[in-house]
Motif scaffolding. Sequence first.
Motif, mmCIF file in Angstrom:
data_model
loop_
_atom_site.group_PDB
_atom_site.id
_atom_site.type_symbol
_atom_site.label_atom_id
_atom_site.label_comp_id
_atom_site.label_asym_id
_atom_site.label_seq_id
_atom_site.Cartn_x
_atom_site.Cartn_y
_atom_site.Cartn_z
ATOM 1 N N PRO A 1 87.267 -17.139 -106.681
ATOM 2 C CA PRO A 1 87.724 -16.411 -107.505
ATOM 3 C C PRO A 1 88.572 -16.602 -108.572
ATOM 4 O O PRO A 1 88.973 -16.691 -109.388
ATOM 5 C CB PRO A 1 87.305 -15.022 -106.947
ATOM 6 C CG PRO A 1 86.709 -15.161 -105.860
ATOM 7 C CD PRO A 1 87.254 -16.132 -105.995
ATOM 8 N N LYS A 2 89.959 -16.994 -107.052
ATOM 9 C CA LYS A 2 91.110 -18.033 -107.672
ATOM 10 C C LYS A 2 90.990 -19.248 -108.829
ATOM 11 O O LYS A 2 92.379 -19.828 -108.507
ATOM 12 C CB LYS A 2 92.069 -17.379 -106.426
ATOM 13 C CG LYS A 2 92.999 -16.224 -106.744
ATOM 14 C CD LYS A 2 93.782 -15.925 -105.462
ATOM 15 C CE LYS A 2 93.887 -14.506 -105.531
ATOM 16 N NZ LYS A 2 94.931 -13.297 -104.772
ATOM 17 N N MET A 3 90.037 -20.100 -107.967
ATOM 18 C CA MET A 3 89.870 -21.491 -108.399
ATOM 19 C C MET A 3 91.007 -22.045 -108.326
ATOM 20 O O MET A 3 91.547 -22.926 -108.542
ATOM 21 C CB MET A 3 90.014 -21.433 -110.170
ATOM 22 C CG MET A 3 88.957 -21.250 -110.614
ATOM 23 S SD MET A 3 89.423 -20.730 -112.591
ATOM 24 C CE MET A 3 89.272 -19.529 -113.059
ATOM 25 N N LYS A 4 91.302 -22.191 -106.598
ATOM 26 C CA LYS A 4 92.026 -22.571 -105.515
ATOM 27 C C LYS A 4 91.099 -24.162 -104.827
ATOM 28 O O LYS A 4 91.301 -25.279 -104.569
ATOM 29 C CB LYS A 4 92.585 -21.977 -104.276
ATOM 30 C CG LYS A 4 93.928 -21.001 -105.264
ATOM 31 C CD LYS A 4 94.519 -20.098 -104.512
ATOM 32 C CE LYS A 4 95.960 -19.872 -105.199
ATOM 33 N NZ LYS A 4 96.627 -19.519 -103.931
ATOM 34 N N ASN A 5 90.187 -23.170 -104.857
ATOM 35 C CA ASN A 5 89.436 -24.635 -103.724
ATOM 36 C C ASN A 5 88.014 -24.989 -104.461
ATOM 37 O O ASN A 5 87.151 -24.381 -104.510
ATOM 38 C CB ASN A 5 89.237 -23.808 -102.703
ATOM 39 C CG ASN A 5 90.239 -23.820 -101.230
ATOM 40 O OD1 ASN A 5 90.960 -24.612 -101.450
ATOM 41 N ND2 ASN A 5 90.276 -22.340 -100.814
ATOM 42 N N THR A 6 87.901 -26.213 -105.264
ATOM 43 C CA THR A 6 86.946 -25.921 -106.348
ATOM 44 C C THR A 6 86.652 -27.849 -105.577
ATOM 45 O O THR A 6 86.974 -28.932 -105.251
ATOM 46 C CB THR A 6 87.497 -26.539 -107.613
ATOM 47 O OG1 THR A 6 88.023 -25.368 -107.504
ATOM 48 C CG2 THR A 6 86.132 -26.836 -108.732
ATOM 49 N N SER A 7 84.849 -27.862 -105.298
ATOM 50 C CA SER A 7 84.371 -28.550 -105.185
ATOM 51 C C SER A 7 82.919 -28.973 -106.147
ATOM 52 O O SER A 7 82.969 -27.986 -106.660
ATOM 53 C CB SER A 7 83.591 -28.618 -103.561
ATOM 54 O OG SER A 7 84.285 -28.460 -102.964
ATOM 55 N N PHE A 8 82.268 -30.370 -106.371
ATOM 56 C CA PHE A 8 81.943 -30.619 -107.313
ATOM 57 C C PHE A 8 80.364 -31.221 -106.363
ATOM 58 O O PHE A 8 80.727 -32.391 -105.321
ATOM 59 C CB PHE A 8 81.928 -31.451 -108.006
ATOM 60 C CG PHE A 8 83.617 -31.458 -109.153
ATOM 61 C CD1 PHE A 8 83.186 -30.729 -109.807
ATOM 62 C CD2 PHE A 8 84.339 -32.352 -108.873
ATOM 63 C CE1 PHE A 8 84.493 -30.146 -110.739
ATOM 64 C CE2 PHE A 8 85.490 -32.055 -109.552
ATOM 65 C CZ PHE A 8 85.859 -30.956 -110.570
ATOM 66 N N VAL A 9 79.016 -30.933 -106.549
ATOM 67 C CA VAL A 9 78.053 -31.015 -105.599
ATOM 68 C C VAL A 9 77.166 -31.547 -106.959
ATOM 69 O O VAL A 9 76.743 -31.160 -107.821
ATOM 70 C CB VAL A 9 77.623 -29.727 -105.019
ATOM 71 C CG1 VAL A 9 76.130 -29.997 -104.632
ATOM 72 C CG2 VAL A 9 78.233 -29.044 -104.438
ATOM 73 N N ALA A 10 76.731 -33.187 -106.437
ATOM 74 C CA ALA A 10 76.056 -33.436 -107.851
ATOM 75 C C ALA A 10 74.419 -33.617 -107.093
ATOM 76 O O ALA A 10 74.476 -34.245 -105.669
ATOM 77 C CB ALA A 10 76.592 -35.072 -107.798
ATOM 78 N N LEU A 11 73.834 -33.639 -107.069
ATOM 79 C CA LEU A 11 72.239 -33.218 -106.666
ATOM 80 C C LEU A 11 71.044 -33.809 -108.062
ATOM 81 O O LEU A 11 71.534 -33.886 -109.226
ATOM 82 C CB LEU A 11 71.791 -31.778 -107.122
ATOM 83 C CG LEU A 11 72.360 -30.648 -105.972
ATOM 84 C CD1 LEU A 11 71.540 -29.185 -106.987
ATOM 85 C CD2 LEU A 11 73.181 -30.736 -105.124
ATOM 86 N N ASP A 12 70.644 -35.033 -107.344
ATOM 87 C CA ASP A 12 69.229 -35.468 -108.316
ATOM 88 C C ASP A 12 68.508 -34.147 -108.746
ATOM 89 O O ASP A 12 68.529 -33.741 -108.055
ATOM 90 C CB ASP A 12 68.256 -36.387 -107.229
ATOM 91 C CG ASP A 12 69.117 -37.562 -106.031
ATOM 92 O OD1 ASP A 12 69.716 -37.981 -106.442
ATOM 93 O OD2 ASP A 12 68.813 -37.344 -105.423
ATOM 94 N N TYR A 13 68.231 -34.430 -109.920
ATOM 95 C CA TYR A 13 67.181 -33.681 -110.764
ATOM 96 C C TYR A 13 66.569 -33.315 -110.222
ATOM 97 O O TYR A 13 65.952 -32.081 -110.193
ATOM 98 C CB TYR A 13 66.873 -35.009 -112.530
ATOM 99 C CG TYR A 13 66.516 -33.668 -113.258
ATOM 100 C CD1 TYR A 13 66.698 -32.783 -114.158
ATOM 101 C CD2 TYR A 13 64.562 -34.147 -112.734
ATOM 102 C CE1 TYR A 13 66.120 -31.854 -114.383
ATOM 103 C CE2 TYR A 13 64.055 -33.509 -113.227
ATOM 104 C CZ TYR A 13 64.280 -32.405 -115.010
ATOM 105 O OH TYR A 13 63.736 -31.577 -115.528
ATOM 106 N N ASN A 14 65.133 -34.014 -109.060
ATOM 107 C CA ASN A 14 64.453 -33.819 -108.768
ATOM 108 C C ASN A 14 64.574 -32.813 -107.653
ATOM 109 O O ASN A 14 63.595 -31.872 -107.526
ATOM 110 C CB ASN A 14 63.548 -34.771 -108.565
ATOM 111 C CG ASN A 14 62.855 -35.846 -109.836
ATOM 112 O OD1 ASN A 14 62.600 -35.311 -110.836
ATOM 113 N ND2 ASN A 14 62.480 -36.768 -109.244
ATOM 114 N N ASP A 15 64.735 -32.951 -106.727
ATOM 115 C CA ASP A 15 65.860 -32.368 -105.631
ATOM 116 C C ASP A 15 66.423 -30.478 -107.011
ATOM 117 O O ASP A 15 65.895 -29.805 -105.878
ATOM 118 C CB ASP A 15 67.117 -32.289 -105.149
ATOM 119 C CG ASP A 15 66.651 -33.455 -104.299
ATOM 120 O OD1 ASP A 15 65.377 -33.549 -104.280
ATOM 121 O OD2 ASP A 15 66.925 -34.586 -103.697
#
Length: 169
Positions: A99-113
């Motif tokens: 909620p405080k946007m302190k720990n942000t990660s990007f998760v990239a997934l294949d479209y089919n998954d």
Amino acid sequence: MAIRKVDFFCGAFLSYLITNRVEPTLFEAGEKSKMLRFTIAQHDYKVFLKYSATPKESIKSKKENTKWDVIFTSKEMDLLKDYPEEGRKNVVVLVCTDPKMKNTSFVALDYNDAKACLGDDSINKQRRISISHIKNSPKISVYGTAISDKKAFQYDFNCDKYFGFIEKI
């Protein structure tokens, strides 16, 4: 004028790409999602971007676990049906934060998954993709409405590997 959360998270992902010398193009903007196109090392990408800022903390096998549920609207499900573009790597990027946007990660997934996790209309009207990360693990588990956590897809937690910014080990 207030900035919507999706615009903030899209901006964070755009900044991530620009920092890695990628020039993205934003081409579709929805209320709770965005679509981008860009090229990295002769690979053309099309990205559908969503976010979750409500992590759920728990203890799993005596280890700290964080889980995010990313809910997809009916309109977004319709967009995803016609989403794949020939000649591009079609990807769903999920921005996972607190909620405080302190720990942000990007998760990239294949479209089919991602589509496998969401299922089809026979499953449920409300669709979701869940991301589960055990603290200090290099992997994440990805599952959803149509895939149980027992059959979850495993991805590197570091999005840099997915896009080739650092070498896969």
